[in-house]
Design a protein around this motif. Sequence first.
Motif, PDB file in Angstrom:
ATOM      1  N   SER A 182       0.832  -1.202   0.000  1.00  0.00           N
ATOM      2  CA  SER A 182       0.000   0.000   0.000  1.00  0.00           C
ATOM      3  C   SER A 182       0.866   1.251   0.000  1.00  0.00           C
ATOM      4  CB  SER A 182      -0.929   0.028   1.225  1.00  0.00           C
ATOM      5  OG  SER A 182      -1.846  -1.048   1.208  1.00  0.00           O
ATOM      6  N   HIS A 191       1.061   5.066   1.461  1.00  0.00           N
ATOM      7  CA  HIS A 191       0.535   5.803   2.604  1.00  0.00           C
ATOM      8  C   HIS A 191       0.897   7.274   2.486  1.00  0.00           C
ATOM      9  CE1 HIS A 191       1.226   1.601   3.760  1.00  0.00           C
ATOM     10  NE2 HIS A 191       0.233   1.731   4.612  1.00  0.00           N
ATOM     11  N   ARG A 248      -4.414   5.411   3.245  1.00  0.00           N
ATOM     12  CA  ARG A 248      -3.746   4.245   2.688  1.00  0.00           C
ATOM     13  C   ARG A 248      -4.465   3.815   1.414  1.00  0.00           C
ATOM     14  NH1 ARG A 248      -3.978  -1.692   3.019  1.00  0.00           N
ATOM     15  NH2 ARG A 248      -5.960  -1.585   4.148  1.00  0.00           N
TER      16      ARG A 248
END
Length: 422
Positions: A241, A243, A253
Amino acid sequence: MVPITGNDNEISSPEEDCHQTTSLASTTIAGNDDLLTEILVCTPFKSLIRFKSVSKHWFSLISASHLSFNRILRRRPSGLFLRKTPLFLCDFMSEFEFVSFSNNNHNLSGALNFADDPSGIKILQSCNGLLLCSTFRKSVGKTNHNYYIYNPTTKQYSTLPPLTGTESTVFGYGLAFDPLKSIHYTVICVSSMDEYNVFYNRKCDYYINVYSSETRSWRSSGRFQTSYYMGLTDGVFCNGSIHWISLSGASFRFDVDHEYLETLPIPDSRGRRIPDSGGRRRERKYRYFGESNGHLHLIENYRTVTTQFDVFEMERDYSKWFVKYRVDLVGIVNAFPKMDRSRRDIRCMNYYAYSILNLVREEDENESSLLLHVPGKVLSYKLKDNTFKELHNLAPGKFHKKGSLQFGCFDAYLYTETLASV
């Protein structure tokens, strides 16, 4: 004594035997791709680049994706790119200093002039050996910045195609590259067409576009609504992911594989939250936001700068931030008294000159450390026992006063050498 002659009875010298044995071993290695790969995996990158010219077979073997994957598994970060803070608004040609963690790295210091862009180049994010870069300002006659993916090891770069819809305001970019899963990388762009409502924390639409190095094109990934101000910091890739931390205090996220975005909790520093400011955004001040060894970390400080602060770590399930380390740099201040600016700046009675460049989270907790910039030096500070050592002496900046900080908290980019294509 009469020497024995003839092909069948000829006696070779020890030197000739050694040469024949070496030639036989070399032939055996050269003909065994698995054995040759194991050797190449342990070869310095500078030599690997030269070895590509040995033959077409070596070029193919070194360029093979599995070789790059194996090197990522075995190699530690190579060093840090440090962007020298410009002292003048008109100074767009940013220069970088490279702090090496070993003696085998290339000399990567200097300006990022790979694209010969007159607008100047800056780094937005470093991700497993690839750099996401952009121009400092819009080029003459253009409505958008130029964006690049650059590999400093191979000196290769790729220019990202422009996004459609130039009326949108871009709030953040992010690079996702996991060489253990794929040879391709992904770039995420977050934008909005309603800048007025964004600033006043009113609900508005944000758009997400996804670029794939496999298709070499952008596509829309949908939109979402939020009242948070999305003045995003540079993206951080961790566990599949990207962020971001927003200046409004929210964090986000974006799951790259499943393409969904969610809002994350914000840390409650010492039980105190930042009060609202008449409906307008109140900026939080962050001193570090990054990833190490699969863990996400955050350090914030919106009060007077002191030697004490907490290092927050995100739970694996993203349920909350928790205090992982409590830090007190008083020992470093005693060793480097130039850090103490309390008497030099009457506006701030407690002020200490240092920047947090990186957090290195090790499996062995005793080895986890902070990389710090104090006037003239880069230090490694052990979080477990509060010991520290000097890593690098910094050359005086051209326009920086003696004893001043040359790099800010978000001017450091961890780098790992890679042969990945862009």
